[in-house]
Design an enzyme around this catalytic site. Structure first.
Site, PDB file in Angstrom:
ATOM      1  N   GLU A  65       0.069  54.062  20.503  1.00 32.48           N
ATOM      2  CA  GLU A  65       1.401  53.985  21.095  1.00 32.48           C
ATOM      3  C   GLU A  65       1.570  52.711  21.910  1.00 32.48           C
ATOM      4  O   GLU A  65       2.621  52.063  21.861  1.00 32.48           O
ATOM      5  CB  GLU A  65       1.646  55.206  21.984  1.00 32.48           C
ATOM      6  CG  GLU A  65       1.674  56.531  21.250  1.00 32.48           C
ATOM      7  CD  GLU A  65       0.288  57.141  21.079  1.00 32.48           C
ATOM      8  OE1 GLU A  65      -0.711  56.427  21.311  1.00 32.48           O
ATOM      9  OE2 GLU A  65       0.201  58.329  20.714  1.00 32.48           O
ATOM     10  N   PRO A 272     -15.360  54.044  12.652  1.00 29.72           N
ATOM     11  CA  PRO A 272     -14.926  55.356  13.161  1.00 29.72           C
ATOM     12  C   PRO A 272     -13.808  55.204  14.184  1.00 29.72           C
ATOM     13  O   PRO A 272     -13.761  54.225  14.937  1.00 29.72           O
ATOM     14  CB  PRO A 272     -16.190  55.931  13.796  1.00 29.72           C
ATOM     15  CG  PRO A 272     -17.032  54.734  14.132  1.00 29.72           C
ATOM     16  CD  PRO A 272     -16.735  53.717  13.075  1.00 29.72           C
ATOM     17  N   GLY A 314     -11.413  46.576  19.451  1.00 33.81           N
ATOM     18  CA  GLY A 314     -10.610  45.359  19.352  1.00 33.81           C
ATOM     19  C   GLY A 314     -10.896  44.487  18.152  1.00 33.81           C
ATOM     20  O   GLY A 314     -10.469  43.336  18.130  1.00 33.81           O
ATOM     21  N   GLU A 342      -0.868  48.415   9.750  1.00 28.20           N
ATOM     22  CA  GLU A 342      -1.909  47.491  10.205  1.00 28.20           C
ATOM     23  C   GLU A 342      -2.654  46.857   9.038  1.00 28.20           C
ATOM     24  O   GLU A 342      -2.763  45.623   8.973  1.00 28.20           O
ATOM     25  CB  GLU A 342      -2.856  48.214  11.168  1.00 28.20           C
ATOM     26  CG  GLU A 342      -2.173  48.579  12.490  1.00 28.20           C
ATOM     27  CD  GLU A 342      -3.074  49.360  13.421  1.00 28.20           C
ATOM     28  OE1 GLU A 342      -4.175  49.765  12.977  1.00 28.20           O
ATOM     29  OE2 GLU A 342      -2.692  49.576  14.589  1.00 28.20           O
TER      30      GLU A 342
END
Length: 428
Positions: A65, A272, A314, A342
Site C-alpha cells: 500500500e 519469499p 528492496g 511490478e
C-alpha cells in the site's frame, strides 16, 4: 453520518486500552515486529519536527500500500512546492522501504496505536491539513478523532474483499459510520464500490478511480548488482518465483524439477514474501537434494546452484529485471495474490495461480489481453513453464504485459486532483 452502538462501545473501551496497547507493542518488539528505537512513535510521540507549511498525511497498512503511494507523492510535491508529506505505516518492513524510497519533503512515522492518548499526541504534533487513508485499514479512534478536528479526509485506492464485506455485513451501522466520515472515497473498481455502498457508504462520496497499483513506478535496482547477476547466470535460463508463501515453495520446486528435465541448468530465483523465512527455506530445499545459495549470506548463484533464495529487502526490481518469467506468489494458496504490474513494468512475463482476489480487476485486464498465464496447480505451472521458457515466447508474453501496464496512466492524476480539491485554500 449516523450513529453506531458498536462504534460508541469501541470508543469508550479505547480509553482503557493504553496499558494493554503498550504490552501488545512490547510483545511485538520482542518478536522483531517493531523497531525498538521508534517505539515512542507508536504512542504518538513524534521523532521528527513538523515542517512549516501545508502537510498531507497518508496512512498505508504495509509495504504494498505504501509503495503504491510513491508516484502520487511525487506528483503532489511537484504540483505544490510548498507541500510536505507524512506517511504512516504499521510494519518494520514498510518503514525500511519508505526510509529508502521517500523523496525529500516526505517523512515516515509509525502509525499510533488506536488509543485516545496516542491519537491526541499524534494529531496535536502533526496537525495535518488533509488525511488520506489507503485501501482498507481503518482504525476507528484515529478516523473519528481526525474527523472531529475538521481535517479533510479521503479514502483512496479503496477496496473491500468478499470476506471483509461478509464480516462487516452484520455491523453495517458501524461500517457506515466510519465510511461516511470521509469527504470522498475513491474505489479501485466497481465491485469494491458496490460493496462499500452496500455497507452504507454514501453514493455522493463514492467514485471509481482505478487502482494506484496499476500505475506504480518501476521498482528500483542497483545497476552494478544487475550487471554482476547477469554475468553470474550468463548462458543459463532463469525464472523467478516472487512473493511466495508457505505451501507454495514446494509446488514451485516441483515445477522447477520438471522444467529442468527439458532445460538443463535452469536456475530458479526464489523470493519469499517474508524474507526472514529464507534460512529455513534454504535448509528444507537442501534437505530435498537441491544446491541452494542464500542471498542474505552473501552467497552467489554459482554454476552448481539450482535455487537462489533472494531473501533480502528492496531488491525485487533486481529479480524482475533478471528473470524473463515470473510466477507471482500468494496465488496458488489462498492469500489473494500480489501486484502483477511490478513484473509487467520490468519486462518479465507473468504466471499466476487462481487466488488473486486482492488484484482481481488487474489480473482480469492481463487475462483479456492475453498478457499473463493463469495456472490452476503445480502440474499446470510445470507445463506452462516449459512452454514459455523459450526466449521468443517469454518476450511475446512480457511485451503484452508491458502494454497493459502502460494503460491507465491517469489514475494518479485523478487521485491527486481529488486530494487537491480538499486542501485548504484550494479552489474546487
Amino acid at each position: 453520518m449516523g450513529r453506531s452502538i458498536l462504534l460508541a462501545g469501541y470508543m469508550g473501551l479505547s480509553w482503557l486500552a493504553e496499558g494493554p496497547a503498550r504490552r501488545w507493542v512490547n510483545r511485538r518488539a520482542a518478536r522483531g515486529k517493531e523497531d525498538p528505537r521508534r517505539l515512542p512513535e507508536r504512542f504518538g510521540h513524534a521523532s521528527r519536527p513538523r515542517p512549516e507549511g501545508p502537510l498531507i498525511w497518508f496512512h498505508a497498512a504495509s509495504v504494498g500500500e505504501s509503495v503504491s503511494l510513491l508516484a502520487l507523492i511525487d506528483m503532489a510535491l511537484k504540483k505544490r512546492p510548498d507541500l510536505h508529506i507524512l506517511v504512516t505505516t504499521g510494519t518494520v518492513t514498510s518503514a525500511r522501504v519508505m526510509g529508502e524510497r521517500l523523496p525529500a519533503r516526505a517523512i515516515h512515522q509509525f502509525v499510533p496505536v488506536d488509543t485516545p492518548q496516542a491519537v491526541r499526541r499524534f494529531l496535536d504534533h502533526w496537525r495535518p491539513d488533509a488525511a488520506v487513508w489507503t485501501e482498507s485499514e481503518l482504525w476507528p479512534r484515529l478516523v473519528v478523532d481526525t474527523r472531529a478536528r475538521g481535517i479533510p479526509m479521503l479514502l483512496i485506492n479503496a477496496r473491500l474483499s468478499a470476506r471483509s464485506a461478509r464480516r462487516l455485513a452484520w455491523a453495517r451501522g458501524y461500517a457506515s459510520s466510519l465510511f461516511n466520515r470521509f469527504d470522498a472515497i475513491l474505489a479501485q473498481d466497481d465491485l469494491g464500490a458496490n460493496r462499500l455502498y452496500a455497507l452504507g457508504a454514501s453514493p455522493g462520496r463514492l467514485v471509481v478511480s482505478g487502482s494506484l497499483k496499476d500505475t506504480a513506478e518501476p521498482l528500483p535496482h542497483d545497476p552494478a548488482q544487475l550487471k554482476k547477476l547477469l554475468g553470474q547466470v550468463q548462458g543459463r535460463s532463469v525464472w523467478l518465483a516472487a512473493s511466495t508463501h508457505p505451501g507454495e515453495e514446494e509446488i514451485v520446486a516441483a515445477a522447477h524439477r520438471h522444467a529442468r528435465k527439458r532445460y538443463h541448468g535452469l536456475l530458479l530465483i526464489l523470493a519469499p514474501r517474508h524474507p526472514e523465512r529464507g534460512p529455513e527455506l534454504a535448509q528444507r530445499l537442501t534437505d530435498a537434494g537441491w544446491h541452494v545459495a542464500l542471498r542474505s549470506k552473501g552467497e552467489d548463484p554459482e554454476r552448481r546452484c539450482d535455487i537462489y533464495i533472494a531473501d533480502t529487502l528492496g531488491e525485487m526490481g533486481l529479480w524482475y529485471r533478471a528473470a524473463p518469467i515470473s510466477f507471482i506468489g500468494g496465488s496458488l494458496v489462498e492469500i489473494g495474490g500480489h501486484n502483477p504490474f511490478e513484473p509487467a513494468l520490468l519486462g518479465s512475463a507473468i504466471m499466476y495461480g487462481p487466488h488473486v482476489e486482492n488484484f482481481r480487476s488487474a489480473y482480469d485486464r492481463f487475462a483479456r489481453a492475453k498478457a499473463a498465464v493463469m495456472v490452476q496447480d503445480g502440474d499446470a505451472l510445470a507445463d506452462r513453464l516449459v512452454q514459455y521458457l523459450p526466449p521468443d515466447r517469454a518476450a511475446a508474453l512480457a511485451n503484452a504485459a508491458w502494454a497493459v501496464s502502460s494503460e491507465g496512466a491517469d489514475v494518479t492524476r485523478q487521485v491527486w486532483e481529488a486530494i487537491d480539491r480538499h486542501l485548504p485554500g484550494t479552489a474546487g
